[in-house]
Design an enzyme around this catalytic site. Sequence first.
Site, PDB file in Angstrom:
ATOM      1  N   ASP A  50     -34.509   1.737  18.917  1.00  0.00           N
ATOM      2  CA  ASP A  50     -33.669   1.414  19.948  1.00  0.00           C
ATOM      3  C   ASP A  50     -32.012   1.210  19.635  1.00  0.00           C
ATOM      4  O   ASP A  50     -32.041   0.725  18.568  1.00  0.00           O
ATOM      5  CB  ASP A  50     -34.257   0.260  21.086  1.00  0.00           C
ATOM      6  CG  ASP A  50     -33.324   0.262  22.112  1.00  0.00           C
ATOM      7  OD1 ASP A  50     -33.678   1.037  22.971  1.00  0.00           O
ATOM      8  OD2 ASP A  50     -32.526  -0.849  22.162  1.00  0.00           O
ATOM      9  N   GLU A  52     -28.316  -0.185  20.775  1.00  0.00           N
ATOM     10  CA  GLU A  52     -27.385  -0.897  21.867  1.00  0.00           C
ATOM     11  C   GLU A  52     -26.112  -0.172  21.722  1.00  0.00           C
ATOM     12  O   GLU A  52     -25.541  -0.094  20.597  1.00  0.00           O
ATOM     13  CB  GLU A  52     -27.445  -2.189  21.653  1.00  0.00           C
ATOM     14  CG  GLU A  52     -28.771  -2.968  22.041  1.00  0.00           C
ATOM     15  CD  GLU A  52     -29.295  -2.690  23.272  1.00  0.00           C
ATOM     16  OE1 GLU A  52     -28.399  -2.459  24.320  1.00  0.00           O
ATOM     17  OE2 GLU A  52     -30.510  -2.837  23.296  1.00  0.00           O
ATOM     18  N   HIS A 191     -32.736  -5.964  26.344  1.00  0.00           N
ATOM     19  CA  HIS A 191     -31.710  -5.128  26.022  1.00  0.00           C
ATOM     20  C   HIS A 191     -31.092  -5.603  24.636  1.00  0.00           C
ATOM     21  O   HIS A 191     -29.813  -5.694  24.412  1.00  0.00           O
ATOM     22  CB  HIS A 191     -30.675  -5.356  27.197  1.00  0.00           C
ATOM     23  CG  HIS A 191     -30.763  -4.831  28.449  1.00  0.00           C
ATOM     24  ND1 HIS A 191     -30.879  -3.493  28.516  1.00  0.00           N
ATOM     25  CD2 HIS A 191     -31.328  -5.236  29.572  1.00  0.00           C
ATOM     26  CE1 HIS A 191     -31.192  -2.956  29.755  1.00  0.00           C
ATOM     27  NE2 HIS A 191     -31.437  -4.147  30.479  1.00  0.00           N
ATOM     28  N   ASP A 196     -36.564  -4.518  22.129  1.00  0.00           N
ATOM     29  CA  ASP A 196     -36.754  -3.353  22.945  1.00  0.00           C
ATOM     30  C   ASP A 196     -37.370  -2.479  21.892  1.00  0.00           C
ATOM     31  O   ASP A 196     -38.448  -1.737  22.492  1.00  0.00           O
ATOM     32  CB  ASP A 196     -35.516  -2.714  23.382  1.00  0.00           C
ATOM     33  CG  ASP A 196     -34.921  -3.477  24.637  1.00  0.00           C
ATOM     34  OD1 ASP A 196     -35.292  -4.574  24.965  1.00  0.00           O
ATOM     35  OD2 ASP A 196     -33.686  -3.022  24.995  1.00  0.00           O
TER      36      ASP A 196
END
Length: 600
Positions: A50, A52, A191, A196
């Site tokens: 994942d 960000e 998040h 995540d």
Amino acid sequence: MATTGGARPYRPTLRAMSVVTFNVSGVEPVQGTFDDLGTPLHEVTFVVFDLETTGGSAREHAITEIGAVKVRGGERLGELATLVDPGTPIPPFITVLTGITDAMVTAAPKIASVLPTFLEFIRGAVLVAHNAPFDVGFLKAACAELGYPPPANPVVDTADLARRMLTRDETPDCKLATLARVFRTPNQPCHRALADARATVDVLHALLERAGAFGVHTLEELTAFARAPSPQQQRKRHLAEAVPRAPGVYVFEDARGEPLYVGKSANLRNRVRSYFTAAETRPRIREMIGIAERVRPIVCATALEAEVRELRLIAAAKPRYNRRSRFPERVVWLKLTDEPFPRLAIVREVKDDGCAYLGPFGGTRAADDARTAIHEAVPLRRCSERIGVRTRRPACALAGLGRCGAPCEGRETPEAYARHVTAARRAMTEDAGIVYAAVKARMDRLAAEQRYEEAAVDRDRLAVFVRVAARMQRLAALTRIPQLVAAAPGADGGWDVHVIRHGRLAAAGVMPRGAHPVPYVEALVATAETVVPGPGPTPAASAEETECILRWLETPGVRLAQVDGSWSLPVNGAGRLLARIELAYQGRDERPAREGRPLR
């Protein structure tokens, strides 16, 4: 199979240790092995990751955090997690969403240092992400920027798998947080990249548990399952059988005959058939196919007629699965009012009142940006009260700043104010240069004072004004023509002929090869729709329809057979400034974050 928490390894429930294939022609049976079936899922190494980021566009934004978990057979083999210095300030709303601040990434490594380690971590593994196109897009963008080849790893999207395996009764949507609650996973998304990724691992194991019920036991079957048409698509393939191979419009309808989706194509049959194949992956459209009971084809003479009919049908029926062109009546306009001291007002209707209009705008925010740009060049009053010659009330602060002549106090006569009105009307309809020069001067001043953010706001406002003014002037040039007949080369050596009245398509036809054009054009004109124009720059059709016709008129090979009146644009119109505006935006992301891109 693993539990939703991933405590036990998942393994295919196959009882036979080999596969025997018989040939009905009498040849000896061949005994296969598990290798013939593909790679069992419990032997596949998955890297669930994942990212960000500072925003939603891989071209415009950067990575701020990477989290990845390597698993095989339901067991975790390793993890990778690091913050990344994006090189640009993190927007406040991203900080609120993720909790990642500028201070946290100040000492973090750059993506150039992190990417080689991540690429080594995923070597030989299958990549897994929730809404994988987003994360994979950023990964590919980073590889392209640093000169690495894009990763060739197979990709599995848990969001796509969930849409195929779960029903609406089981989950209202396929967001990661929703699936984590549905499967009661021990890790919950928040998040942050590693959290995540861990939650996605749990969701992946829960989905792989269900995969056996769909006949999925190997990696090859999993990837084929992700690409295969949904059961609803397979069951509805017969809807395309009666659709002709011709240009036109197709309408998906439900059991009550209500339009669900409207589209166009040069080959109706081929386009409609594509909705029932693996190539159609849009979740909303797949949902629509499950509801649809019939497809109604509307054959059109030409591709332009099909495009126009699509726009009109969408505007009239407002099918819930169409996203664009559904509400042309919701556009707004900027109006120079008709009163002793006119002002710029945002309105939703164009009236036959002799006033100057600018638009259409997609929303009030864009209209307000254009109004602010005009106010920078022309000191029109900004108050909304009606002011007459005898009005006397205290002036606002703008008068003290020299931005308004204060007609409310009687400082400015109607004759003096009329000069501002004339300048504003000219800027809206003929000469955008005065607005461009005024806003550019303010931007240069702000840039000299190093107030780059304010200069960027003015740049965006100016861009809205110039683009809308240029578009309106192009549309008005065509809508002023009572009748225009044009033709373009068509199929089989014929000609596609169109009659356009006040910017509205009034008739369309195909002239066969070798036919005499004069009687054919006369017959098409005689049977064309009667168009009664209304007020404003787009008096007879939506702006989208007129713009669609303009695009067709500008294509190579189109010939004008008849033009009533003149077709021209203002010499000093906004169109001449468009190139400068687009140049200001071109490549702006390649510059430092606070430098911006100047207007020339």
